[in-house]
Design a protein around this motif. Structure first.
Motif, PDB file in Angstrom:
ATOM      1  N   LEU A  98       0.875  -1.161   0.000  1.00 43.80           N
ATOM      2  CA  LEU A  98       0.000   0.000   0.000  1.00 43.80           C
ATOM      3  C   LEU A  98       0.914   1.213   0.000  1.00 43.80           C
ATOM      4  CD1 LEU A  98      -2.602  -1.031   2.733  1.00 43.80           C
ATOM      5  CD2 LEU A  98      -2.643  -1.495   0.278  1.00 43.80           C
ATOM      6  N   ILE A  99       0.620   2.185  -0.827  1.00 45.57           N
ATOM      7  CA  ILE A  99       1.410   3.413  -0.889  1.00 45.57           C
ATOM      8  C   ILE A  99       0.550   4.513  -0.303  1.00 45.57           C
ATOM      9  CG2 ILE A  99       2.609   5.039  -2.392  1.00 45.57           C
ATOM     10  CD1 ILE A  99       2.771   2.657  -4.442  1.00 45.57           C
ATOM     11  N   ILE A 100       1.027   5.090   0.781  1.00 44.76           N
ATOM     12  CA  ILE A 100       0.273   6.102   1.523  1.00 44.76           C
ATOM     13  C   ILE A 100       1.039   7.415   1.453  1.00 44.76           C
ATOM     14  CG2 ILE A 100      -0.617   6.738   3.799  1.00 44.76           C
ATOM     15  CD1 ILE A 100      -0.484   3.550   4.302  1.00 44.76           C
ATOM     16  N   THR A 101       0.423   8.419   0.878  1.00 38.25           N
ATOM     17  CA  THR A 101       1.026   9.745   0.845  1.00 38.25           C
ATOM     18  C   THR A 101       0.178  10.638   1.735  1.00 38.25           C
ATOM     19  OG1 THR A 101       1.875   9.377  -1.385  1.00 38.25           O
ATOM     20  CG2 THR A 101       1.736  11.661  -0.630  1.00 38.25           C
ATOM     21  N   THR A 102       0.799  11.195   2.741  1.00 41.06           N
ATOM     22  CA  THR A 102       0.071  11.966   3.741  1.00 41.06           C
ATOM     23  C   THR A 102       0.935  13.111   4.252  1.00 41.06           C
ATOM     24  OG1 THR A 102      -1.273  11.770   5.747  1.00 41.06           O
ATOM     25  CG2 THR A 102       0.805  10.534   5.690  1.00 41.06           C
ATOM     26  N   ARG A 103       0.304  13.973   5.023  1.00 38.17           N
ATOM     27  CA  ARG A 103       1.042  15.133   5.538  1.00 38.17           C
ATOM     28  C   ARG A 103       1.788  14.798   6.822  1.00 38.17           C
ATOM     29  NH1 ARG A 103      -2.686  20.261   5.987  1.00 38.17           N
ATOM     30  NH2 ARG A 103      -3.715  18.880   7.454  1.00 38.17           N
ATOM     31  N   VAL A 104       2.984  15.375   6.923  1.00 37.49           N
ATOM     32  CA  VAL A 104       3.758  15.350   8.155  1.00 37.49           C
ATOM     33  C   VAL A 104       4.208  16.778   8.439  1.00 37.49           C
ATOM     34  CG1 VAL A 104       4.570  12.970   7.841  1.00 37.49           C
ATOM     35  CG2 VAL A 104       5.975  14.868   7.046  1.00 37.49           C
ATOM     36  N   LYS A 105       4.469  17.031   9.699  1.00 35.34           N
ATOM     37  CA  LYS A 105       4.918  18.357  10.100  1.00 35.34           C
ATOM     38  C   LYS A 105       6.101  18.178  11.054  1.00 35.34           C
ATOM     39  CE  LYS A 105       3.219  22.639  12.159  1.00 35.34           C
ATOM     40  NZ  LYS A 105       2.039  23.324  12.690  1.00 35.34           N
ATOM     41  N   TRP A 106       7.214  18.817  10.707  1.00 37.75           N
ATOM     42  CA  TRP A 106       8.423  18.782  11.534  1.00 37.75           C
ATOM     43  C   TRP A 106       8.455  20.064  12.361  1.00 37.75           C
ATOM     44  CZ3 TRP A 106      10.932  14.243  11.323  1.00 37.75           C
ATOM     45  CH2 TRP A 106      10.753  13.451  10.204  1.00 37.75           C
ATOM     46  N   ASP A 107       8.479  19.942  13.675  1.00 37.53           N
ATOM     47  CA  ASP A 107       8.456  21.100  14.568  1.00 37.53           C
ATOM     48  C   ASP A 107       7.331  22.043  14.136  1.00 37.53           C
ATOM     49  OD1 ASP A 107      10.589  20.039  16.015  1.00 37.53           O
ATOM     50  OD2 ASP A 107      12.092  21.128  14.868  1.00 37.53           O
ATOM     51  N   GLU A 108       7.667  23.308  13.908  1.00 36.31           N
ATOM     52  CA  GLU A 108       6.649  24.298  13.523  1.00 36.31           C
ATOM     53  C   GLU A 108       6.714  24.657  12.043  1.00 36.31           C
ATOM     54  OE1 GLU A 108       4.244  24.959  15.615  1.00 36.31           O
ATOM     55  OE2 GLU A 108       5.309  23.704  17.059  1.00 36.31           O
ATOM     56  N   LEU A 109       7.408  23.849  11.255  1.00 37.23           N
ATOM     57  CA  LEU A 109       7.496  24.097   9.814  1.00 37.23           C
ATOM     58  C   LEU A 109       6.149  23.817   9.154  1.00 37.23           C
ATOM     59  CD1 LEU A 109      10.949  22.408   9.088  1.00 37.23           C
ATOM     60  CD2 LEU A 109      10.468  24.846   9.406  1.00 37.23           C
ATOM     61  N   GLU A 110       6.001  24.283   7.928  1.00 37.89           N
ATOM     62  CA  GLU A 110       4.781  24.001   7.168  1.00 37.89           C
ATOM     63  C   GLU A 110       4.677  22.497   6.927  1.00 37.89           C
ATOM     64  OE1 GLU A 110       2.208  25.993   5.969  1.00 37.89           O
ATOM     65  OE2 GLU A 110       3.132  27.457   7.336  1.00 37.89           O
ATOM     66  N   PRO A 111       3.462  21.948   6.988  1.00 41.94           N
ATOM     67  CA  PRO A 111       3.308  20.520   6.679  1.00 41.94           C
ATOM     68  C   PRO A 111       3.739  20.232   5.239  1.00 41.94           C
ATOM     69  CG  PRO A 111       1.299  21.419   7.652  1.00 41.94           C
ATOM     70  CD  PRO A 111       2.206  22.579   7.371  1.00 41.94           C
ATOM     71  N   ASN A 112       4.291  19.034   5.033  1.00 41.24           N
ATOM     72  CA  ASN A 112       4.618  18.604   3.682  1.00 41.24           C
ATOM     73  C   ASN A 112       4.152  17.166   3.499  1.00 41.24           C
ATOM     74  OD1 ASN A 112       6.717  16.808   4.557  1.00 41.24           O
ATOM     75  ND2 ASN A 112       8.077  18.559   4.746  1.00 41.24           N
ATOM     76  N   TYR A 113       4.073  16.751   2.251  1.00 37.27           N
ATOM     77  CA  TYR A 113       3.606  15.393   1.957  1.00 37.27           C
ATOM     78  C   TYR A 113       4.775  14.428   1.952  1.00 37.27           C
ATOM     79  CZ  TYR A 113      -1.068  17.014   1.070  1.00 37.27           C
ATOM     80  OH  TYR A 113      -2.316  17.540   1.238  1.00 37.27           O
ATOM     81  N   THR A 114       4.553  13.300   2.591  1.00 40.33           N
ATOM     82  CA  THR A 114       5.559  12.249   2.695  1.00 40.33           C
ATOM     83  C   THR A 114       4.900  10.934   2.293  1.00 40.33           C
ATOM     84  OG1 THR A 114       6.722  13.413   4.459  1.00 40.33           O
ATOM     85  CG2 THR A 114       7.129  11.054   4.288  1.00 40.33           C
ATOM     86  N   THR A 115       5.672  10.079   1.633  1.00 33.72           N
ATOM     87  CA  THR A 115       5.155   8.790   1.188  1.00 33.72           C
ATOM     88  C   THR A 115       5.657   7.681   2.106  1.00 33.72           C
ATOM     89  OG1 THR A 115       5.068   9.559  -1.094  1.00 33.72           O
ATOM     90  CG2 THR A 115       5.071   7.174  -0.761  1.00 33.72           C
ATOM     91  N   PHE A 116       4.731   6.770   2.422  1.00 33.12           N
ATOM     92  CA  PHE A 116       5.020   5.594   3.245  1.00 33.12           C
ATOM     93  C   PHE A 116       4.597   4.354   2.470  1.00 33.12           C
ATOM     94  CE2 PHE A 116       4.292   9.047   6.187  1.00 33.12           C
ATOM     95  CZ  PHE A 116       5.250   8.868   7.162  1.00 33.12           C
ATOM     96  N   TYR A 117       5.251   3.229   2.772  1.00 35.97           N
ATOM     97  CA  TYR A 117       4.868   1.934   2.216  1.00 35.97           C
ATOM     98  C   TYR A 117       4.431   1.030   3.353  1.00 35.97           C
ATOM     99  CZ  TYR A 117       7.236   3.489  -1.997  1.00 35.97           C
ATOM    100  OH  TYR A 117       7.610   4.192  -3.108  1.00 35.97           O
ATOM    101  N   GLN A 118       3.373   0.266   3.102  1.00 31.22           N
ATOM    102  CA  GLN A 118       2.881  -0.692   4.087  1.00 31.22           C
ATOM    103  C   GLN A 118       2.625  -2.017   3.384  1.00 31.22           C
ATOM    104  OE1 GLN A 118      -1.065   0.061   5.586  1.00 31.22           O
ATOM    105  NE2 GLN A 118      -0.862  -1.388   7.274  1.00 31.22           N
ATOM    106  N   LYS A 119       3.266  -3.094   3.868  1.00 25.11           N
ATOM    107  CA  LYS A 119       2.905  -4.421   3.382  1.00 25.11           C
ATOM    108  C   LYS A 119       1.486  -4.684   3.843  1.00 25.11           C
ATOM    109  CE  LYS A 119       7.414  -6.656   3.370  1.00 25.11           C
ATOM    110  NZ  LYS A 119       8.243  -7.704   3.958  1.00 25.11           N
ATOM    111  N   VAL A 120       0.690  -5.310   3.015  1.00 28.93           N
ATOM    112  CA  VAL A 120      -0.691  -5.594   3.377  1.00 28.93           C
ATOM    113  C   VAL A 120      -0.707  -6.419   4.663  1.00 28.93           C
ATOM    114  CG1 VAL A 120      -2.829  -6.736   2.649  1.00 28.93           C
ATOM    115  CG2 VAL A 120      -1.446  -5.472   0.985  1.00 28.93           C
ATOM    116  N   GLY A 121      -1.473  -5.951   5.638  1.00 25.83           N
ATOM    117  CA  GLY A 121      -1.593  -6.659   6.914  1.00 25.83           C
ATOM    118  C   GLY A 121      -0.492  -6.377   7.907  1.00 25.83           C
TER     119      GLY A 121
END
Length: 184
Positions: free
Chosen positions: A105-128
């Motif tokens: 599964l490819i998940i692209t979602t927002r992350v925020k480091w400290d007080e910086l503007e949120p940015n999109y980061t991609t994660f991979y998840q094996k099913v289950g």
């Protein structure tokens, strides 16, 4: 007969008190806020893998059953050749917004480091799997070492957008410790 009833009441009260005591959370002694260093050894090869693991956190707002007790943590692994970073969950994350590629599964979602503007980061998840792996290991580990906080947003089934906030203080030292295990 009276003695046995009284004894039964005493035993019942004792077990009730013990159950209540076991359910009450004790105040933290500070150790739960520390990054942990652990290792595993492959029994077949003897090769070691070292991990730096963040304190566990819950979502900022409680999630509904069956996810209400879900905890998450950041892990950085190092086997002397490769280094990787992931977010682990105590229950399989049930993410709604994803695509599928190469068995992941490819998940692209927002992350925020400290007080910086949120940015999109991609994660991979094996099913289950209980783990979301950062797509860009090197950049993510570098950011972990530079910042004090990571806020992760996930579109979690039945809960909408949920947020996990990870403390990063001590991460740099923990990562340097696992890297030092392989220096000659």
């Amino acid at each position: 007969m009276i003695k046995s009833k009284a004894w039964a009441v005493v035993v019942l009260l004792f077990f009730t008190v013990m159950l209540l005591v076991s359910c009450v959370q004790t105040p933290s002694n500070g150790s739960s806020s520390q990054w942990k260093i652990v290792s595993e050894k492959d029994p077949m090869t003897g090769k070691e893998v070292w991990y730096a693991i963040s304190p566990k956190v819950k979502s900022l707002k409680p999630m509904s059953f069956p996810y209400n007790d879900t905890e998450a943590w950041i892990g950085i692994g190092n086997d002397g050749t490769n280094e990787w970073i992931y977010i682990g969950f105590s229950t399989i994350p049930n993410i709604e917004d994803f695509s599928i590629g190469n068995g992941y599964l490819i998940i692209t979602t927002r992350v925020k480091w400290d007080e910086l503007e949120p940015n999109y980061t991609t994660f991979y998840q094996k099913v289950g799997s209980n783990f979301l792996h950062f797509a860009n290991y090197d950049d993510s580990i570098s950011k972990i070492m530079q910042h004090k906080r990571l806020l992760l947003e996930l579109d979690w089934y039945g809960n909408g957008l949920v947020y996990f906030e990870f403390p990063l203080e001590g991460a740099k030292e923990a990562i340097e410790t696992i890297r030092s295990k392989f220096r000659n």
